[in-house]
Design an enzyme around this catalytic site. Structure first.
Site, mmCIF file in Angstrom:
data_model
loop_
_atom_site.group_PDB
_atom_site.id
_atom_site.type_symbol
_atom_site.label_atom_id
_atom_site.label_comp_id
_atom_site.label_asym_id
_atom_site.label_seq_id
_atom_site.Cartn_x
_atom_site.Cartn_y
_atom_site.Cartn_z
ATOM 1 N N ILE A 175 0.968 2.782 -0.907
ATOM 2 C CA ILE A 175 0.035 3.902 -0.810
ATOM 3 C C ILE A 175 0.743 5.238 -0.954
ATOM 4 O O ILE A 175 0.117 6.297 -0.889
ATOM 5 C CB ILE A 175 -0.747 3.862 0.527
ATOM 6 C CG1 ILE A 175 0.207 3.804 1.724
ATOM 7 C CG2 ILE A 175 -1.681 2.673 0.551
ATOM 8 C CD1 ILE A 175 -0.499 3.778 3.075
ATOM 9 N N GLY A 179 8.210 7.880 -3.168
ATOM 10 C CA GLY A 179 9.020 9.060 -3.402
ATOM 11 C C GLY A 179 10.447 8.682 -3.716
ATOM 12 O O GLY A 179 10.778 7.507 -3.928
ATOM 13 N N PHE A 193 13.077 8.674 -1.853
ATOM 14 C CA PHE A 193 13.878 8.058 -0.816
ATOM 15 C C PHE A 193 13.223 6.833 -0.190
ATOM 16 O O PHE A 193 13.759 6.257 0.735
ATOM 17 C CB PHE A 193 14.214 9.079 0.274
ATOM 18 C CG PHE A 193 14.879 10.296 -0.280
ATOM 19 C CD1 PHE A 193 16.149 10.218 -0.816
ATOM 20 C CD2 PHE A 193 14.231 11.513 -0.303
ATOM 21 C CE1 PHE A 193 16.764 11.328 -1.350
ATOM 22 C CE2 PHE A 193 14.843 12.630 -0.831
ATOM 23 C CZ PHE A 193 16.108 12.541 -1.359
ATOM 24 N N GLY A 194 12.065 6.447 -0.690
ATOM 25 C CA GLY A 194 11.416 5.290 -0.133
ATOM 26 C C GLY A 194 9.964 5.219 -0.533
ATOM 27 O O GLY A 194 9.544 5.825 -1.517
ATOM 28 N N GLU A 195 9.185 4.484 0.253
ATOM 29 C CA GLU A 195 7.784 4.303 -0.070
ATOM 30 C C GLU A 195 6.981 4.084 1.195
ATOM 31 O O GLU A 195 7.529 3.777 2.255
ATOM 32 C CB GLU A 195 7.623 3.097 -1.012
ATOM 33 C CG GLU A 195 8.209 1.809 -0.445
ATOM 34 C CD GLU A 195 8.325 0.714 -1.487
ATOM 35 O OE1 GLU A 195 7.964 0.968 -2.651
ATOM 36 O OE2 GLU A 195 8.778 -0.397 -1.129
ATOM 37 N N ILE A 196 5.673 4.249 1.084
ATOM 38 C CA ILE A 196 4.761 3.999 2.186
ATOM 39 C C ILE A 196 3.848 2.853 1.770
ATOM 40 O O ILE A 196 3.248 2.890 0.697
ATOM 41 C CB ILE A 196 3.935 5.239 2.539
ATOM 42 C CG1 ILE A 196 4.859 6.391 2.926
ATOM 43 C CG2 ILE A 196 2.979 4.933 3.674
ATOM 44 C CD1 ILE A 196 4.132 7.693 3.179
ATOM 45 N N ASP A 235 3.607 21.742 7.001
ATOM 46 C CA ASP A 235 3.130 21.201 5.722
ATOM 47 C C ASP A 235 1.692 20.721 5.859
ATOM 48 O O ASP A 235 1.331 19.650 5.386
ATOM 49 C CB ASP A 235 4.030 20.068 5.250
ATOM 50 C CG ASP A 235 3.842 19.760 3.758
ATOM 51 O OD1 ASP A 235 3.328 20.640 3.037
ATOM 52 O OD2 ASP A 235 4.208 18.653 3.320
#
Length: 467
Positions: free
Chosen positions: A195, A198, A200-203, A312
């Protein structure tokens, strides 16, 4: 946890459309693997009381300083060279943290930019605020070619080898055993879906003990990177402390094994950005209820003496609990800062271009000192988007939108029949003077008054038309 403006994901993952991220040259998204660069500039001594000519010169100087640091970060050697041809003194320009273009290039390993700067006699041993030299940055980032280049030009290693990103001492490691440490074997990724993604990783949407959860997973190759793990632990330490109905709930984390993972509740309704994209402008009732949920969450974060500045706040970081869209929660605290306030009159201000451009307060874009009122500004921009059905300055790219805001422009209300008090509240929230923006507790009172004053037999959705 959710995707960021421009298709990236949480701040720890190197998001797009965010201040300080590289959009060219294949670079990192920030001055450290997880934090935007400190492109913030200090006015010259005696800048107060200057005449108009002196003020114009000072404004031009700050602008050029911003440009060369920005283009250095972007790995744009042509733009850097052009600026130096016009003004060679920019080679040693400094931000609030006394960091020069060579510090930035050294940290990222931008060899061509570094050679250009050295050709223009950059100070190879310039010290930043934390006494770091460019070589110390290169060593901290393990940029071997850059280390060799700087040493051939007389570079010396001083400072903390790149640990300068936060002026405060790095917090101690998390305890080995805690009630929120999750055994990775309990996480079921057999039917997971991505979902957010990026640098440096993922969600991912996964399952934990039979419950759908959102998992921010750091790339295994970066799980041993000191700066990535430092920011990961910062976010975990922050989320552990948060408990509120309008804040995305932290469930646990994997900190003892790789890959590092942060687990929160999974909200089925998606984010406010996608909802507004599909629905357009909201009814007065919906806009008020959404704004109330956001303001409640933010009032909780801004509670003194432990103030958390989100930094943010934007539609992608506001999540809908379910498909009925009757409840919102604020999420993504990768850029948040916890500030200790001794009393209500304390000034606790920071610098740095941090957050997403389209919703960024002008003082942040202009590298001025700022405080928690940057969140109020972002809230005002979101309120505008809910009322108008389109992002602020939607016909401009995010960076240009932020520039227009910094120049004093604000989005134009085009919808006829808007509730005048909602329009007034929006304008107060995005006031150029941050001290005149209302705190979230006051915003809550205003929203409640507006809602209570609506006729009980009215559907609370004004008939609105566009010009």
């Amino acid at each position: 946890m959710n995707t960021k403006e421009g298709g990236g994901s949480a701040s720890l993952l190197g998001t797009e459309g965010k201040a300080g991220e590289a959009q060219g040259g294949g670079g990192s998204s920030s001055s450290s693997p997880a934090s935007p660069p400190s492109l913030c500039f200090s006015p010259s001594a005696g800048s107060t009381g200057m005449g108009s000519t002196e003020r114009q010169r000072e404004k031009a100087r700050v602008s050029r300083t911003s440009l060369i640091l920005w283009h250095t970060h972007q790995n744009d050697v042509a733009a850097v060279r052009k600026l130096l041809e016009e003004d060679p003194s920019l080679v040693n320009a400094r931000d609030y943290d006394s960091r020069t273009p060579l510090h930035v290039a050294s940290l990222h390993g931008w060899m061509d930019v570094a050679r250009c700067l050295l050709d223009y006699k950059a100070d190879v041993n310039a010290h930043d605020r934390w006494n770091n030299t460019p070589l110390a940055d290169a060593e901290g980032a393990k940029k071997k070619d850059m280390i060799a280049l700087l040493k051939t030009h007389g570079g010396s290693s001083f400072g903390q080898n790149g640990s300068h990103f936060e002026p405060k001492q790095v917090p101690p490691p998390l305890p080995n055993k805690c009630d929120w440490e999750i055994d990775p074997s309990e996480l079921d990724f057999s039917s997971s879906t991505i979902i957010g993604k990026g640098s440096f990783g993922e969600i991912l949407k996964a399952c934990w003990r039979g419950t759908p959860v959102a998992v921010k997973r750091i790339l295994p190759s970066l799980s041993d990177d000191r700066l990535v793990t430092q920011d990961f632990r910062h976010e975990v330490n922050l989320l552990v402390k948060l408990r509120h109905p309008n804040i995305v709930q932290f469930l646990g984390a994997v900190t003892e094994r790789n890959p590092l993972m942060l687990i929160t509740e999974y909200l089925r309704g998606g984010d406010l950005h996608q909802y507004l994209k599909e629905k357009g402008s909201l009814s007065t009732l919906t806009a008020i209820n959404f704004a109330l949920d956001m303001a409640r969450g933010m009032a909780y974060l801004h509670n003194e003496p432990n103030v958390i500045i989100h930094r943010d706040l934007k539609p992608r970081n506001v999540l809908l609990v379910n498909s009925s869209a009757d409840h919102l929660k604020v999420g993504d605290f990768g850029l948040s800062k916890l500030i200790k306030v001794q009393n209500s009159h304390d000034v606790y201000k920071m610098t740095g271009e941090t957050g997403s451009y389209r919703y960024m307060a002008p003082e942040v874009f202009k590298h001025r000192k700022y405080d928690k009122k940057v969140d109020v500004f972002s809230f005002g921009m979101i309120l505008y988007e809910m009322l108008e059905g389109e992002p602020p300055f939607s016909n401009f790219e995010p960076y240009e939108a932020a520039r227009r805001v910094a120049e004093g422009h604000r989005p134009v209300f085009r919808t006829k029949g808007l509730h005048p008090d909602l329009k007034k509240l929006t304008e107060e929230c995005w006031h150029a003077d941050m001290s005149r923006r209302p705190p979230f507790l006051e915003i809550l009172k205003v929203l409640e008054r507006i809602k209570e004053a609506m006729p009980p037999d009215h559907p609370l959705s004004y008939f609105v038309t566009k010009n």
